[in-house]
Design an enzyme around this catalytic site. Structure first.
Site, PDB file in Angstrom:
ATOM      1  N   THR A  29      -6.338  -5.074   7.907  1.00  0.00           N
ATOM      2  CA  THR A  29      -5.951  -6.238   7.042  1.00  0.00           C
ATOM      3  C   THR A  29      -6.746  -6.483   5.784  1.00  0.00           C
ATOM      4  O   THR A  29      -6.443  -7.173   4.868  1.00  0.00           O
ATOM      5  CB  THR A  29      -5.759  -7.482   7.766  1.00  0.00           C
ATOM      6  OG1 THR A  29      -6.801  -7.757   8.384  1.00  0.00           O
ATOM      7  CG2 THR A  29      -4.616  -7.704   8.833  1.00  0.00           C
ATOM      8  N   SER A  30      -7.660  -5.538   5.808  1.00  0.00           N
ATOM      9  CA  SER A  30      -8.286  -5.138   4.485  1.00  0.00           C
ATOM     10  C   SER A  30      -8.778  -6.526   3.734  1.00  0.00           C
ATOM     11  O   SER A  30      -8.559  -6.707   2.343  1.00  0.00           O
ATOM     12  CB  SER A  30      -7.571  -4.211   3.527  1.00  0.00           C
ATOM     13  OG  SER A  30      -7.420  -3.099   4.174  1.00  0.00           O
TER      14      SER A  30
ATOM     15  N   SER B 146      -7.286  -5.585  -5.510  1.00  0.00           N
ATOM     16  CA  SER B 146      -8.568  -5.942  -4.743  1.00  0.00           C
ATOM     17  C   SER B 146      -9.696  -5.755  -5.442  1.00  0.00           C
ATOM     18  O   SER B 146     -10.021  -5.125  -6.491  1.00  0.00           O
ATOM     19  CB  SER B 146      -8.563  -5.306  -3.556  1.00  0.00           C
ATOM     20  OG  SER B 146      -9.044  -3.960  -3.845  1.00  0.00           O
ATOM     21  N   THR B 147     -10.972  -6.450  -5.081  1.00  0.00           N
ATOM     22  CA  THR B 147     -12.268  -6.082  -5.572  1.00  0.00           C
ATOM     23  C   THR B 147     -12.457  -4.934  -5.748  1.00  0.00           C
ATOM     24  O   THR B 147     -13.121  -4.105  -6.382  1.00  0.00           O
ATOM     25  CB  THR B 147     -13.194  -7.202  -5.136  1.00  0.00           C
ATOM     26  OG1 THR B 147     -13.048  -7.025  -3.543  1.00  0.00           O
ATOM     27  CG2 THR B 147     -13.077  -8.583  -5.412  1.00  0.00           C
ATOM     28  N   GLU B 148     -12.125  -4.037  -4.348  1.00  0.00           N
ATOM     29  CA  GLU B 148     -12.505  -2.574  -4.340  1.00  0.00           C
ATOM     30  C   GLU B 148     -11.602  -1.811  -5.232  1.00  0.00           C
ATOM     31  O   GLU B 148     -12.129  -0.802  -5.825  1.00  0.00           O
ATOM     32  CB  GLU B 148     -11.845  -2.062  -2.754  1.00  0.00           C
ATOM     33  CG  GLU B 148     -12.717  -2.676  -1.820  1.00  0.00           C
ATOM     34  CD  GLU B 148     -12.584  -3.927  -1.199  1.00  0.00           C
ATOM     35  OE1 GLU B 148     -11.542  -4.552  -1.527  1.00  0.00           O
ATOM     36  OE2 GLU B 148     -13.524  -4.698  -1.021  1.00  0.00           O
ATOM     37  N   ASN B 149     -10.536  -2.473  -5.687  1.00  0.00           N
ATOM     38  CA  ASN B 149      -9.887  -1.422  -6.706  1.00  0.00           C
ATOM     39  C   ASN B 149     -10.504  -1.364  -8.110  1.00  0.00           C
ATOM     40  O   ASN B 149     -10.074  -0.543  -8.917  1.00  0.00           O
ATOM     41  CB  ASN B 149      -8.384  -2.061  -7.086  1.00  0.00           C
ATOM     42  CG  ASN B 149      -7.281  -1.984  -5.922  1.00  0.00           C
ATOM     43  OD1 ASN B 149      -6.516  -2.888  -5.683  1.00  0.00           O
ATOM     44  ND2 ASN B 149      -7.751  -0.961  -5.094  1.00  0.00           N
TER      45      ASN B 149
ATOM     46  N   ARG C  39       0.352   7.844  -2.710  1.00  0.00           N
ATOM     47  CA  ARG C  39       0.927   8.947  -1.874  1.00  0.00           C
ATOM     48  C   ARG C  39       2.438   8.875  -2.138  1.00  0.00           C
ATOM     49  O   ARG C  39       2.742  10.203  -2.024  1.00  0.00           O
ATOM     50  CB  ARG C  39       0.843   8.252  -0.351  1.00  0.00           C
ATOM     51  CG  ARG C  39      -0.731   8.797   0.145  1.00  0.00           C
ATOM     52  CD  ARG C  39      -1.163   8.065   1.388  1.00  0.00           C
ATOM     53  NE  ARG C  39      -1.146   6.626   1.366  1.00  0.00           N
ATOM     54  CZ  ARG C  39      -1.274   5.603   2.446  1.00  0.00           C
ATOM     55  NH1 ARG C  39      -0.988   5.995   3.580  1.00  0.00           N
ATOM     56  NH2 ARG C  39      -1.157   4.405   2.250  1.00  0.00           N
TER      57      ARG C  39
ATOM     58  N   ASN D 210       1.193   3.463  -2.964  1.00  0.00           N
ATOM     59  CA  ASN D 210       2.101   3.941  -4.433  1.00  0.00           C
ATOM     60  C   ASN D 210       1.497   5.047  -4.643  1.00  0.00           C
ATOM     61  O   ASN D 210       2.425   5.942  -5.133  1.00  0.00           O
ATOM     62  CB  ASN D 210       1.500   2.795  -5.298  1.00  0.00           C
ATOM     63  CG  ASN D 210       2.074   1.460  -4.942  1.00  0.00           C
ATOM     64  OD1 ASN D 210       2.950   1.221  -4.156  1.00  0.00           O
ATOM     65  ND2 ASN D 210       1.376   0.562  -5.911  1.00  0.00           N
TER      66      ASN D 210
ATOM     67  N   ASP E 294       0.996  -1.092  -0.010  1.00  0.00           N
ATOM     68  CA  ASP E 294      -0.011   0.098  -0.042  1.00  0.00           C
ATOM     69  C   ASP E 294       0.860   1.256   0.113  1.00  0.00           C
ATOM     70  O   ASP E 294       1.973   1.279   0.526  1.00  0.00           O
ATOM     71  CB  ASP E 294      -0.737  -0.046   1.286  1.00  0.00           C
ATOM     72  CG  ASP E 294      -2.040   1.050   1.033  1.00  0.00           C
ATOM     73  OD1 ASP E 294      -2.513   1.527  -0.045  1.00  0.00           O
ATOM     74  OD2 ASP E 294      -2.649   1.345   2.208  1.00  0.00           O
TER      75      ASP E 294
HETATM   76  C1  FPP Z   1      -1.868   0.107  -3.294  1.00  0.00           C
HETATM   77  O1  FPP Z   1      -1.312   1.323  -3.430  1.00  0.00           O
HETATM   78  C2  FPP Z   1      -1.455  -0.688  -4.608  1.00  0.00           C
HETATM   79  C3  FPP Z   1      -1.944  -1.185  -5.385  1.00  0.00           C
HETATM   80  C4  FPP Z   1      -3.413  -1.016  -5.498  1.00  0.00           C
HETATM   81  C5  FPP Z   1      -1.428  -1.805  -6.750  1.00  0.00           C
HETATM   82  C6  FPP Z   1      -0.392  -2.803  -6.330  1.00  0.00           C
HETATM   83  C7  FPP Z   1       0.386  -3.325  -7.310  1.00  0.00           C
HETATM   84  C8  FPP Z   1       1.645  -3.334  -7.845  1.00  0.00           C
HETATM   85  C9  FPP Z   1       2.876  -2.533  -6.807  1.00  0.00           C
HETATM   86  C10 FPP Z   1       2.157  -3.627  -9.160  1.00  0.00           C
HETATM   87  C11 FPP Z   1       3.052  -4.716  -9.122  1.00  0.00           C
HETATM   88  C12 FPP Z   1       2.408  -6.219  -8.460  1.00  0.00           C
HETATM   89  C13 FPP Z   1       2.626  -7.291  -8.931  1.00  0.00           C
HETATM   90  C14 FPP Z   1       2.308  -8.631  -8.310  1.00  0.00           C
HETATM   91  C15 FPP Z   1       3.577  -7.579 -10.136  1.00  0.00           C
HETATM   92  P1  FPP Z   1      -2.389   2.776  -3.613  1.00  0.00           P
HETATM   93  O2  FPP Z   1      -2.680   2.917  -5.033  1.00  0.00           O
HETATM   94  O3  FPP Z   1      -3.735   2.488  -2.615  1.00  0.00           O
HETATM   95  O4  FPP Z   1      -1.698   3.947  -2.853  1.00  0.00           O
HETATM   96  P2  FPP Z   1      -2.221   4.843  -1.998  1.00  0.00           P
HETATM   97  O5  FPP Z   1      -2.549   4.019  -0.346  1.00  0.00           O
HETATM   98  O6  FPP Z   1      -1.074   6.053  -1.576  1.00  0.00           O
HETATM   99  O7  FPP Z   1      -3.643   5.545  -2.357  1.00  0.00           O
HETATM  100 MG    MG Z   2      -4.006   2.569  -0.512  1.00  0.00          MG
END
Ligand code: FPP
Ligand code: MG
Length: 308
Positions: free
Chosen positions: A210-211, A78-81, A37, A35, A33
């Site tokens: 743990t979402s 996730s399904t939420e994504n 931010r 990415n 989690d």
């Molecule tokens: C959560 O951060 C991250 C994701 C929804 C995507 C995760 C995917 C990868 C790291 C790609 C590579 C994975 C594999 C298995 C090859 P966020 O977007 O919720 O960031 P935030 O919490 O800051 O909003």
């Molecule tokens: Mg996030």
């Protein structure tokens, strides 16, 4: 002797006997989690954040292999994504498809015999991601030295609901007897993939939740949980090792608790179960603090009059 106590005791012993405890975790699951931010703080957009995150993912796979971990499950989508803006979602699908293919083409994956598997409602994913999953799974299907599970279109409740529906349908069709439904049977219906119990969940990005991640394999197994502040693209080897240490500390106190419970149960058991229980306590007694260990003697504990 109360039957509930006996059942609980035997179930605990079964789990103890099944488990190989050798210091580090066997199965680590990660909620990657933070990415977006991370990207925002570095003047980038969400897509750049996910790309930076994917680099961390590759490193972590390597560290897991270096530290003797045998299974890694990554929460990738996730399904939420599915609710994310279309542009971000499509980019994530491209990235996932690309990474799955490049993992499957990497020499190390074949040298280390890594089996790649997807878990989730993969039917909800676009065709290019499903094709990449098939490609990665097929290219690594023969391997089992290390398992990499990629959770995509994954939701824990959805997973349990689907398994429940399958079981109910099988029972309605007379294929199984409702009386035969047990943990092993449910486990067998979870996304058709053998996933080991999770020992350690790591979550980056500061949120302590743990979402909906692996409720059966992690929460049901009381996995150790390590929450840390760094965003996923910043997660480094020290954070990783801290997570492992959290598991080891938790495991040590778990062993101590089991040894104490085992001692209490020794007083309640008889016959073959008593012999089994003695062996388990002997195995874990080294986890007791010295005074407790020195005060303990199996034969003394069990030489009193048998309880009812
Ligand atoms: C959560 O951060 C991250 C994701 C929804 C995507 C995760 C995917 C990868 C790291 C790609 C590579 C994975 C594999 C298995 C090859 P966020 O977007 O919720 O960031 P935030 O919490 O800051 O909003
Ligand atoms: Mg996030």
């Amino acid at each position: 002797m109360h039957s509930w106590l006996r059942d609980a005791g035997l179930a605990a012993y079964e789990r103890l006997l099944e488990r190989e405890i050798d210091g580090g975790p066997t199965h680590v699951a990660i909620i990657q989690d933070g990415n977006r931010r991370y990207a925002r703080e570095h003047g980038g957009d969400a897509n750049e954040g996910h790309e930076a995150g994917a680099e961390t993912t590759e490193q972590v796979l390597q560290w897991c292999q270096d530290y003797g971990i045998e299974e890694l499950t990554l929460y990738a989508f996730s399904t939420e994504n599915f609710e994310r803006p279309a542009e971000e979602r499509e980019h994530l699908f491209d990235l996932l498809a690309e990474k799955l293919r490049s993992f499957a083409d990497t020499d190390r994956i074949h040298e280390e015999e890594v089996s790649i598997r997807a878990i989730g409602r993969t039917g909800r994913l676009p065709e290019r991601v499903r094709d990449a999953i098939r490609y990665a799974e097929d290219r690594t299907a023969e391997y089992d030295r290390f398992v990499l599970n990629v959770a995509v279109a994954y939701g824990g409740r959805a997973e349990l609901l689907e398994a429940t529906r399958t079981v109910v349908e099988e029972a309605a069709d007379g294929e199984i007897d409702p009386g035969d439904v047990d943990a092993a049977l449910i486990e067998d219906r979870l996304y058709d993939r053998p996933v080991r119990d999770v020992d350690l969940i790591i979550r980056t990005g500061g949120d302590e939740r743990t979402s909906n991640f692996l409720p059966w394999h992690a929460n049901g197994n009381e996995a150790a949980v390590y929450f840390c502040a760094p965003y996923w693209p910043e997660f480094d080897k020290i954070d990783f090792l801290r997570g492992i240490r959290t598991y080891e500390h938790r495991e040590e106190s778990w062993r101590r608790t089991r040894a104490r419970r085992g001692l209490a149960l020794l007083r309640e058991l008889g016959g073959a179960e008593l012999e089994e229980a003695k062996r388990v306590v002997e195995r874990f007694r080294d986890s007791l603090p010295t005074p407790e260990r020195e005060a303990y003697n199996v034969d003394e504990v069990t030489s009193g009059p048998p309880s009812d």
